[in-house]
Write an enzyme that holds these catalytic residues in place. Structure first.
Site, PDB file in Angstrom:
ATOM      1  N   THR A  80      -1.987   0.162  -5.210  1.00  0.00           N
ATOM      2  CA  THR A  80      -2.459   1.058  -6.266  1.00  0.00           C
ATOM      3  C   THR A  80      -1.502   2.233  -6.432  1.00  0.00           C
ATOM      4  OG1 THR A  80      -4.683   0.505  -5.603  1.00  0.00           O
ATOM      5  CG2 THR A  80      -4.436   2.426  -7.028  1.00  0.00           C
ATOM      6  N   HIS A 139      -2.337   7.491  -3.122  1.00  0.00           N
ATOM      7  CA  HIS A 139      -3.468   6.555  -3.018  1.00  0.00           C
ATOM      8  C   HIS A 139      -3.916   6.417  -1.563  1.00  0.00           C
ATOM      9  CE1 HIS A 139      -6.034   3.085  -3.628  1.00  0.00           C
ATOM     10  NE2 HIS A 139      -5.332   2.395  -2.744  1.00  0.00           N
ATOM     11  N   TYR A 187       0.891  -1.166   0.000  1.00  0.00           N
ATOM     12  CA  TYR A 187       0.000   0.000   0.000  1.00  0.00           C
ATOM     13  C   TYR A 187       0.922   1.206   0.000  1.00  0.00           C
ATOM     14  CZ  TYR A 187      -4.238   2.458   1.780  1.00  0.00           C
ATOM     15  OH  TYR A 187      -5.343   3.256   1.962  1.00  0.00           O
TER      16      TYR A 187
HETATM   17 CA    CA Z   1      -4.239  -3.442  -3.949  1.00  0.00          CA
END
Ligand code: CA
Length: 421
Positions: free
Chosen positions: A356, A140, A135
């Site tokens: 992301t 994001h 992450y």
């Molecule tokens: Ca993901």
């Protein structure tokens, strides 16, 4: 590190169309089959696949000390297990064989060893023992934290001290081109008192880059950030499909589960870290300073342009996101060092996804959740409005690094949404 196979002046006797993802400087590894061949290992060059079993069995790879049958397998795990150095030797030798002034492969051999891309089916290149999802994009994490929790405290206190991650599901990773059924599950609409069971209404993509490991470590040992890249064979594009409504109801306190594990899509070619060597770049400055076990000298980010296209059934694909792998806050060496710092062992063929990848501007957000701000700002795709994915929509992810006339690409990472089954 200077690698002969990365020389930008190299040309191949194989025709490589302008703008191809697969010039002679790339040479990514994959697994393919044809009407006549069962699954075997190959290398992409232009619009063709070079059959590594043919090269190996006919003596063109002699002297590299490769075990018999290493390429005559459904997966590349045993090849990766030989390590990055062996992978480098094979890539360098394949590069030699494909150079325009090399005639070791005669006309007859070229005819057999080169298979047109249009005649092959590309398969999942790895048997994936474990999948972890990080992450690592600050943009994001900030966007999601703002929407789901509190815009004033979007990043949780741990975020700049460690690369946050969770253990994903390896069994549902599929190769590009595999359709994905809309997942069903428990969701709790905001105005409802109790949860309901239904097909997801907030189906999303997540644009990510994944790396595959090529070493097996012993439980109880750790990889240092300095040495971690020796265990990273190469990169692929990764779509971590996400059902936002299922995710939002289930994720407290233990994190993502059924909102994520119904399917993830991997691009078929493993682009080696060696081929990406010329595209190293600095990442964002990290402050506060990281703990010593996460500290690493030099450039460990890679300048890879990324794009997502959305395609409604029967219509043209429309670009909805452009971003770059280099925007990530945490690099892969830090991710792997953190993952193993407690003694967790890694295996050959593990997949580690970046999380992301969003950039600073709205057009660079790597998910519909962010691009439409949780459905509040619909996108316009060929005259249709899109908040989240509709049945029969296709998502196409592309990525390439480009410098000094050399373009190293990944090939497409695509998937189409089928109605809930
Ligand atoms: Ca993901």
């Amino acid at each position: 590190m200077k690698l002969a196979a990365n020389d930008r002046s190299l040309k191949s006797w194989v025709h490589v169309p302008k703008g191809s993802d697969f010039p002679i400087q790339n040479l990514p590894f994959g697994i393919f089959k044809t009407k006549y061949l069962s699954a075997v290992a190959g290398v992409a060059i232009g619009n063709h696949v070079l059959d590594l079993v043919y090269l190996h069995e006919h003596g063109y790879l002699d002297g590299l000390g490769l075990p018999p049958g290493i390429f005559n397998q459904k997966y590349l795990n045993d090849f990766l297990a030989l390590g990055r150095r062996k992978g480098r030797e094979v890539r360098e030798r394949v590069s030699e064989l494909l150079q325009h002034n090399n005639h070791e492969l005669n006309a007859a051999a070229r005819e057999i060893a080169l298979v047109p891309m249009s005649e092959v089916q590309l398969l999942l290149p790895l048997r994936i023992p474990n999948y972890t999802d990080f992450y690592s994009s600050e943009e994001h994490a900030t966007n999601v934290g703002s929407m789901f929790r509190d815009p004033k405290n979007a990043l949780l206190p741990n975020w700049k001290h460690l690369p946050v991650g969770y253990h994903g599901r390896a069994s549902s990773i599929v190769v590009s081109g595999t359709p994905i059924h809309r997942p069903k599950g428990q969701v709790k609409p905001p105005d409802a008192e109790l949860p309901v069971y239904c097909p997801s209404r907030k189906l999303d993509f997540e644009l990510e880059v994944a790396f595959a490991t090529c070493t097996k470590t012993t439980l109880g040992t750790s990889l240092s950030a300095r040495d971690a890249e020796e265990s990273i064979f190469g990169l692929m594009l990764f779509n971590d499909w996400s059902a936002r409504d299922i995710q939002q109801w289930e994720y407290v306190p233990l994190g993502p589960f059924l909102g994520k594990n119904f399917g993830s899509t991997l691009s078929p070619w493993i682009v080696t870290l060696d081929a990406l060597e010329p595209f190293r770049t600095a990442g964002p400055e990290q402050f506060p300073h990281v703990l010593p076990y996460l500290s690493v000298e030099g450039n460990h980010h890679f300048d890879i342009a990324l794009e997502v296209l959305l395609q409604a059934k029967g219509e043209a694909a429309v670009s909805v996101c452009r971003t770059n792998f280099k925007y990530l806050y945490w690099n892969m060496a830090q991710q792997l060092a953190h993952h193993t710092v407690n003694g967790c062992n890694i295996e050959v063929g593990d997949i580690y996804a970046s999380g992301t990848i969003s950039g600073p501007s709205p057009g660079s957000f790597g998910s519909l959740l962010e691009l439409t701000w949780n459905g509040q700002r619909p996108l316009h795709v060929n005259g249709h409005q899109r908040t989240f994915l509709e049945d029969h929509d296709s998502v196409i992810m592309r990525g390439h690094a480009e410098k000094n006339g050399v373009r190293i690409g990944f090939g497409d990472c695509t998937g189409t949404i089928l109605p809930a089954s």
